[in-house]
Structure formats: C-alpha cells, structure tokens
Design an enzyme around this catalytic site. Sequence first.
Site, PDB file in Angstrom:
ATOM      1  CD  GLU A   1      -3.000  -1.044   2.017  1.00 28.91           C
ATOM      2  OE1 GLU A   1      -3.023  -0.216   3.297  1.00 28.91           O
ATOM      3  OE2 GLU A   1      -4.226  -1.578   1.993  1.00 28.91           O
TER       4      GLU A   1
ATOM      5  CD  GLU B   1      -3.878  -6.221   2.795  1.00 32.46           C
ATOM      6  OE1 GLU B   1      -4.656  -5.671   3.509  1.00 32.46           O
ATOM      7  OE2 GLU B   1      -2.567  -6.093   2.810  1.00 32.46           O
TER       8      GLU B   1
END
Length: 477
Positions: free
Chosen positions: A177, A373
């Site tokens: 991320e 995710e």
Amino acid sequence: MALREDFLWGGAIAAHQAEGAWQEGGKGVSCTDVETAGDNVTGAPRRLTDGVLPGEDYPNHVGVDFYHHYKEDVKLFAEMGFKCFRTSIAWTRIFPRGDEDKPNEEGLKFYDDLFDECHKYGIEPVITLSHFEMPWALAKEYGGFTNRSAIDMFVKFAKVCFERYQHKVKYWMTFNEINNQADVNQHNLIQEGAVLLKEGDDAEYLMYLSAHYELVASALAVKAAHDINPDLQVGCMIGMNAVYPASPKPEDVMNALGAMHQKYWYVEVHARGHYPQHILRKFERKGYDFITEEDKVALAAGKVDYIGFSYYMSFATEYHGHNEKTFDYIPEDFVRNTYLKASDWGWQIDPLGLRWALNWFYDRFELPMMIVENGFGAFDKKEADGTVNDQYRIDYLRSHIQAIKDAVDYDGVDLLGYTMWSPIDIVSASTGEYDKRYGFIYVNYNNAHEGDFSRSKKKSFDWYKKVIATNGEDLSD
Ligand code: BG6
C-alpha cells in the site's frame, strides 16, 4: 465464464502483525516495534515512541505468535484448500539494522522453513518485501526513505531474498500500500517511508521525496528480480478505495478525480515506468526537484509485472471550495456515503466498488491483477460452546467475491488470484488492536493481552473451504 482454473485462492497476513518473536532469531527492532496500541473505543490513536520504552504496550512484539505457530496455521490453511498464502518478510530478520553487509542467516532460515511448510501442502507463498516496516535504525539514523541511501539498502535486501527464495517464491510485491502516505500523516509516513517528522518539517515534501525513492527502489528491485530469474513476477501493492463524487455536481465530480489523482499516481509510475503529467506539474509548481535522469532510466526499466491491490471500502468526496485549480482533496472532503452501511470502524461496505476498482486498473494498464487483501474486521463473539458465528464475514466476502466474478465474466479483467485478509486473527495495522478480527481462524488473545494463542475455527472456515473447492462457483452457506 468461470474464474481461471489455476486461480490463486488464499489468505494474506503480514510479518509484523502476526509473527511476534520480535527479539528472536537475531531480529532487529523495526518501526512497527515502536508503535503502541491504539483503541477504537476511546479513539486513542497508535503512537510512535522514540525507541522501545518501558511501560508501553507494543502489540507487534507478540503478534499472534505465528513465529512459533506457523506449522499449525499452515496446516489449517491447507485444510481450507489454500492454493497460495501471502505474507511478508520482516526486513529486520534479514538485515536487523538495514546497513549491514551480510544478511542474518537465522532470519533467512526461518522463511526457508515457512515456505517449505507451505509447499508441503501445495501452497504457493506470495511475498511482500516491505509491509509497513523497515529497520528502526534505518528510520532513526538515516531518515528512512527521505535519504537516498535507503534505496541501496532496500535493493540489497530484495536481492538477497530473490536469490535465496527464487525457487520457492514466484510472486513478489515490493511495498505494501505504497500510496497510503498520500494522506500525509505521521502514522502513514512511518509505515510507508519511515519518515520521522520534526517540528517545522514540510511533511508533504518529505512524503513525495520518500515516495519517489521508494518507487526507484521498487523499480530497481523489479529489474534485479528479472536478472536473477526471468520467471519471477514482481508486482506493486496499492491500497485501493474507489473514490466517488458525493453528487453529480461538476465540482464534486472534479474533486473525486482530484482525489484519485492524488491517491493513485503511484501505480502509474510502477506500471508505466514514468510519472503522470499532473504530478510533474505539481512538482514544478512546488519547486520539487529530486528526480534525476538516472532515476528516470531506473523507473522505465523496472515496470511491474502485475498489479496487486487491497480493497476494503469506497469513499465519497464533496467539494468544499478550496484548491479550485488542482482539485486536491483535504480530509474534510471525504463524506459519508448514505447508500452504504459501514463496519464498526466506519469502513463503508461496497462490493460493487471492487468491480469498479478492477475495471479502473485494467482499463488503464491491461496488466494481470491480484486482489491481495479484502476482508471484514469485526468484534467477534465466542459462544459458550466455543463457536463463532461470523455470518457478517461470510456475507461481506460473498458479496465481494460475486463482484469479482462479475468483473471477470462481464468485463473481462485478468485476475490471477484472491487472498482475503486475514485468514487468521492478527494485530490490526491501523489501531494495534487484537479485538478487530478478520480471521476464519479465531486466536484466543485480546487487547488486554489475555489468552493462550490457541486457534479454533469460526463458521466462515468451512464456508471458504467450499468456495475454494468449487473455484468460487458455490458461494452459498
Ligand atoms: C491494509 C494493510 O491496509 O489493511 C494491512 O495492508 C491491514 O496491514 C489491513 O491490517 C486491515 O487494516 P486494519 O487496520 O483493520 O488492520
């Protein structure tokens, strides 16, 4: 149309949230080892302390003791039929400070054993190199990724891992991320670039500087992986939350576009090998001048092989009359989407947003993707008979998997796999809580550090097992 036959079903965790054993096997102190627990109930955020201080609560020191329980956990993943398992390598197990010449053999051996354990059951490890952590010494003494020398230290770490595990791990990701830092706050800066802000620092400048060095480091790592073994596939990892305009008002629409620009330019650099024009214009306006000719060559030579991304929720933005030329967002622009329900942590539940996200990436880059995710954090209740009836988790995952199937079926996106977050309860990254649970597997441990780390199956365990067994065809419970 079904999902591909070799679809990579699995689950994802991160080293610092699960392993614990923060001082075992020669491991050094990482940035997440100096982050205290926060609290959703009181709203207290996680704090960063100057080193490990007595009397503070550092949940990542213990995680869920995956370091000692991994065999039991991998066996449970195998029982669910996992085809792959995503985790990260703790940088500090391999280079405890970051600046050593030689890696720590005991740390390397731990991941050899973990990957072998996965392969024993036909589970393919999918590995992130830096999942929100770097050695604390590198952050504290060198300034993390605000210092160009962090590039060399990361590439050294990456090369050691590629060389050592090239025959055990095919799919890699560089920085987890990476785009979280777009929100320019200390928590995200420490997790992504390990930037320690001082009074008077220009946080925005430091964010762009460290993001640039990370992107160069990532590109050099991609190139190194391909040189070491052309079979290796290296992706980026983007935290994707669809950003919608709160209304059809043109300013709101433009504001949503501005937010997408601000939050997702990172993937343009990873996938295209160069910066998008709107960011270059921003750098010109602000006088940021850190991109060298050599960096440009590195970026162009290290384009990612696939796009890995996480997806939990979507956002909506409303224009509040600022930045009328750039349409850069400010935090107040993010408003509640009244069409959506939210989790107990305020994360808005939007399965269609996942289909939107798959299309957004595929339209732009036409690269294979992996959803690495997606999951539902909740306060689970253990019944007297030991069961956990987590129907809400099944409902969340079912609706999102349906959206994935529709994106593959109707929109034709190229999807390699899906690793839900997280198959086993672990420490929350944003709040440091244990009681924000995601797993199919319950871990007997809580915010007050009570429990024995024993594992048990929740209702969702058998549901996911069936989903995998039918390659996503049967989502019923
Ligand atoms: C992602 C991170 O942002 O979301 C994970 O990559 C994190 O590390 C996950 O755990 C869920 O967030 P949280 O804060 O609920 O743990």
